[in-house]
Design a protein around this motif. Structure first.
Motif, PDB file in Angstrom:
ATOM      1  N   UNK A 117      68.669 -14.098  31.757  1.00  0.00           N
ATOM      2  CA  UNK A 117      68.697 -14.600  30.296  1.00  0.00           C
ATOM      3  C   UNK A 117      67.302 -14.773  29.794  1.00  0.00           C
TER       4      UNK A 117
ATOM      5  N   UNK B 285      74.228 -21.811  28.171  1.00  0.00           N
ATOM      6  CA  UNK B 285      74.496 -20.349  27.558  1.00  0.00           C
ATOM      7  C   UNK B 285      74.766 -19.353  28.822  1.00  0.00           C
ATOM      8  N   UNK B 286      74.156 -20.037  30.147  1.00  0.00           N
ATOM      9  CA  UNK B 286      73.716 -18.927  30.898  1.00  0.00           C
ATOM     10  C   UNK B 286      75.151 -19.376  32.490  1.00  0.00           C
ATOM     11  N   UNK B 287      75.861 -20.230  32.108  1.00  0.00           N
ATOM     12  CA  UNK B 287      77.030 -20.688  33.032  1.00  0.00           C
ATOM     13  C   UNK B 287      78.451 -19.996  32.455  1.00  0.00           C
ATOM     14  N   UNK B 288      78.985 -19.433  33.232  1.00  0.00           N
ATOM     15  CA  UNK B 288      80.496 -18.831  32.881  1.00  0.00           C
ATOM     16  C   UNK B 288      81.305 -20.049  32.547  1.00  0.00           C
TER      17      UNK B 288
ATOM     18  N   UNK C 289      75.604 -17.214  40.987  1.00  0.00           N
ATOM     19  CA  UNK C 289      75.910 -16.633  39.816  1.00  0.00           C
ATOM     20  C   UNK C 289      75.152 -17.299  38.782  1.00  0.00           C
ATOM     21  N   UNK C 290      75.032 -18.582  38.315  1.00  0.00           N
ATOM     22  CA  UNK C 290      74.461 -19.289  37.547  1.00  0.00           C
ATOM     23  C   UNK C 290      72.776 -18.887  37.594  1.00  0.00           C
TER      24      UNK C 290
ATOM     25  N   UNK D 219      72.166 -15.422  36.264  1.00  0.00           N
ATOM     26  CA  UNK D 219      72.172 -15.131  34.936  1.00  0.00           C
ATOM     27  C   UNK D 219      71.264 -15.897  34.145  1.00  0.00           C
ATOM     28  N   UNK D 220      70.834 -16.972  34.581  1.00  0.00           N
ATOM     29  CA  UNK D 220      69.798 -17.766  34.085  1.00  0.00           C
ATOM     30  C   UNK D 220      68.444 -17.034  34.212  1.00  0.00           C
TER      31      UNK D 220
ATOM     32  N   UNK E 166      70.226 -23.755  26.960  1.00  0.00           N
ATOM     33  CA  UNK E 166      69.877 -22.558  27.634  1.00  0.00           C
ATOM     34  C   UNK E 166      70.812 -22.423  28.654  1.00  0.00           C
ATOM     35  N   UNK E 167      70.966 -23.362  29.565  1.00  0.00           N
ATOM     36  CA  UNK E 167      71.665 -23.576  30.603  1.00  0.00           C
ATOM     37  C   UNK E 167      73.121 -23.250  30.570  1.00  0.00           C
TER      38      UNK E 167
ATOM     39  N   UNK F 124      83.555 -21.299  35.464  1.00  0.00           N
ATOM     40  CA  UNK F 124      82.785 -22.206  36.455  1.00  0.00           C
ATOM     41  C   UNK F 124      82.473 -23.529  36.125  1.00  0.00           C
TER      42      UNK F 124
END
Lengths: 325, 284
Positions: free
Chosen positions: B267, A144-147, B259-260, B263-264, A141-142, A150
């Motif tokens: 999601x 999946x959420x980090x661009x 940012x992270x 987005x977390x 999940x992590x 980056x």
């Protein structure tokens, strides 16, 4: 509908999709404000009216837009992508040089992500609701959420700058050039961090697809039966559940391979990898429109061809899809 | 027949949502970042573009998150960046969602010429890599916050349209639609009053996820230097800090962490809602 006419229909559809997609970009690019000649020249000092006139003629920019459009499309049919503004050489050649570099990143990482993600998904489903399942779910999940770009910077900072395990950027060691097999090993060494980044970014979707559908299979009769006859849990999952959950991740892999020429632009940028993505960004910045259009055409054709092949395979495997046509 | 959007249905959904741990955690994360974004102009922080501090100073009592290569306060920039990132994320996803829901519904409900045209449009957009199109548009037309929103919406709506189309296709076969037809309701009336309300929940959950995707996309575009240069955005801050990543890592890492985190949060909420409204879709 027979298979042959289904194929014909899909190919025709794909053909028109490509034409429309190419037309959209053609008009966008050609209606854009700013003359590419000024961008290529850099400083207006270098431009005399004669030079501008020469290049306008050479690139065919003196003709009306609709005429250029028909010339471009008919050239496409003959496999001609034109000449690059920046390099002068044929666009196809410029692109062909970059394709292997990008594919070596994207195909490797897609396949790695597919294998590892599928395996992890099955493993998580096997211990459904337990610690390992949650740990894997949270981790993916992590990612999946980090661009991607980056994550790339973070990995570069950790493994490249601080641990000094891998080179920070570039394609090969320029200060100490290698030859033969060592050259390829050097490139692979430089590819490690970008491939790692891409794999981590691509992995969660495979994991989630496989884990969730494998969990659904847990209640199925065949699993209960196999458990009842005392079959080893690992064997139940890796052999029988596996067969029932493998189709969706394969579809995902195929779709992603279709996008694999375009998919790594940001990460190539982070690691200074001279692939298609870099070429794309450079030609956008430098207004090298023929290269830009060529890249775009290549990407769109790849995606359409792969999606047609995928549809055909499913059409053959599953007769219901065909009749829906 | 009790619709999914009737009062009792809403109450039931709210109860389900409150019980879902990931939605609650995600909402708290989003509220925290949203609150900071809303309050940014009222908090006592320096102006985000004033270059009055020493350059490259690490976090200190004066600049809690340090300063960047031009001597600007990173805390101020990160908080104002939250406004830009969230605004772009929400507006782009909202716009994409409106386009996607309208076109998807029409294409699913009217299986005639209009439907075919929209299908074709969705197919064309499906083969154009969204990020590529966004790049080209931004370079050609020059960057601004509004264009960013528009570009992200234009390139991401087909996803929502596909989901909406699939939903409408299944809802319109249901009995109450047939009944409505039988008593002589018009197509548009049936579509907007009966079909869309039943078909919309998954599309809305996807809209939430789309906010996260839009925020990431804005960050990616800004990271390439294509963001609006007038406002700080997280992606742009990461881009500006990358040359100093070794000597002054906080310039890039702090906006990246924000940012992270955001987005977390998005999601968590989006996935949770998707699980609730449509257990089958959530498995994808």
């Amino acid at each position: 509908m027979g298979l042959a006419s289904y194929v014909a229909k899909r190919v025709l559809e794909g053909f028109f999709t490509v034409i429309i997609a190419v037309s959209i970009i053609f008009f966008l690019v050609n209606l854009a404000p700013g003359n590419p000649i000024y961008f290529i020249a850099g400083d207006p000092v270098f431009l005399s009216p004669a030079v501008v006139e020469y290049y306008t003629k050479l690139w065919g920019l003196d003709k009306p837009l609709y005429e250029r459009y028909f010339i471009y499309i008919s050239n496409l049919f003959r496999g001609e992508l034109g000449n690059s503004y920046r390099f002068g050489g044929p666009v196809a050649q410029v692109i062909m040089e970059r394709i292997p570099l990008t594919l070596s990143l994207t195909i490797t990482s897609n396949i790695l992500a597919f294998i590892i993600g599928t395996f992890m998904g099955l493993r998580a489903a096997r211990s459904f609701g337990k610690g390992l399942d949650s740990a894997l779910t949270v981790t993916t999940f992590f990612f999946n959420s980090i661009p991607g770009f980056f994550l790339g910077i973070l990995l570069m900072l950790t493994f490249g700058v601080h641990l000094r395990l891998f080179p920070v950027a570039g394609l090969m060691d320029l200060r100490n050039p290698k030859t033969g097999i060592m050259l390829y090993l050097d490139i692979a060494y430089h590819a490690f961090l970008p491939v790692l980044t891409l794999t981590l970014i691509l992995l969660p979707a495979y994991f989630k697809t496989v884990r969730d559908s494998a969990v659904q299979q847990l209640g199925e009769d065949y699993v209960l039966t196999l458990r009842a006859v005392g079959m080893d849990e690992r064997r139940i999952f890796n052999k029988h559940v596996f067969r029932n959950v493998i189709l969706p991740p394969i579809t995902l892999l195929a779709i992603r391979l279709g996008f694999s020429l375009a998919g790594a632009a940001l990460i190539e940028n982070v690691f200074g990898w001279p692939g298609m993505g870099r070429l794309l960004l450079d030609s956008i910045r430098e207004r090298d429109y023929p290269v830009l259009m060529g890249i775009y055409f290549t990407i769109v054709v790849t995606i359409v061809v792969i999606s047609i092949i995928l549809d055909l395979i499913y059409g053959i495997l599953d007769p219901r899809i065909k009749s829906r046509g | 027949m009790v619709g999914e959007l009737s009062t009792s249905g809403v109450l039931r959904s709210i109860r389900l949502i409150i019980r879902d741990k990931s939605v609650v955690i995600g909402t708290i994360m989003l509220l925290s970042i949203g609150l900071l974004a809303v309050l940014a102009p009222y908090i006592n922080i320096p102006y985000f573009n004033s270059m009055i501090f020493p350059r490259f100073s690490p976090p200190s009592p004066r600049n809690p998150l340090g300063t960047d290569h031009l001597g600007r306060d990173i805390l101020a920039r990160v908080l104002w960046g939250a406004r830009i990132s969230l605004a772009i994320g929400i507006c782009a996803a909202g716009l994409a969602s409106v386009i996607g829901i309208v076109l998807g519904s029409i294409s699913g409900y009217f299986r005639s010429k209009v439907g075919t045209v929209i299908d074709g449009l969705i197919n064309v957009f499906q083969v154009i890599p969204a990020f590529f199109l966004a790049l080209v548009l931004l370079v050609i037309f020059g960057s601004s916050v509004y264009l960013l929103m528009l570009v992200i919406a234009i390139t991401t709506w087909p996803m929502i349209a596909r989901i909406m189309r699939a939903q409408v296709l299944s809802v319109k076969e249901r009995l109450f639609v047939e009944s409505a037809k039988a008593i002589g309701c018009g197509d548009l009336h049936i579509l907007f009053k009966h079909v869309i309300p039943h078909a919309i929940p998954p599309a809305l959950a996807y809209t939430i996820l789309e906010i996260g995707a839009a925020i990431m996309m804005e960050a990616g575009l800004s990271y390439l230097g294509l963001g609006d240069p007038n406002y700080p955005s997280w992606g742009r801050m990461i881009y500006e800090g990358q040359p100093y990543i070794v000597s002054a890592p906080w310039i890039s890492l702090i906006p990246g962490a924000f940012l992270v985190y955001t987005v977390i949060g998005v999601n968590l909420v989006g996935n949770g809602l998707l699980r609730i409204v449509n257990p089958k879709l959530a498995q994808r």
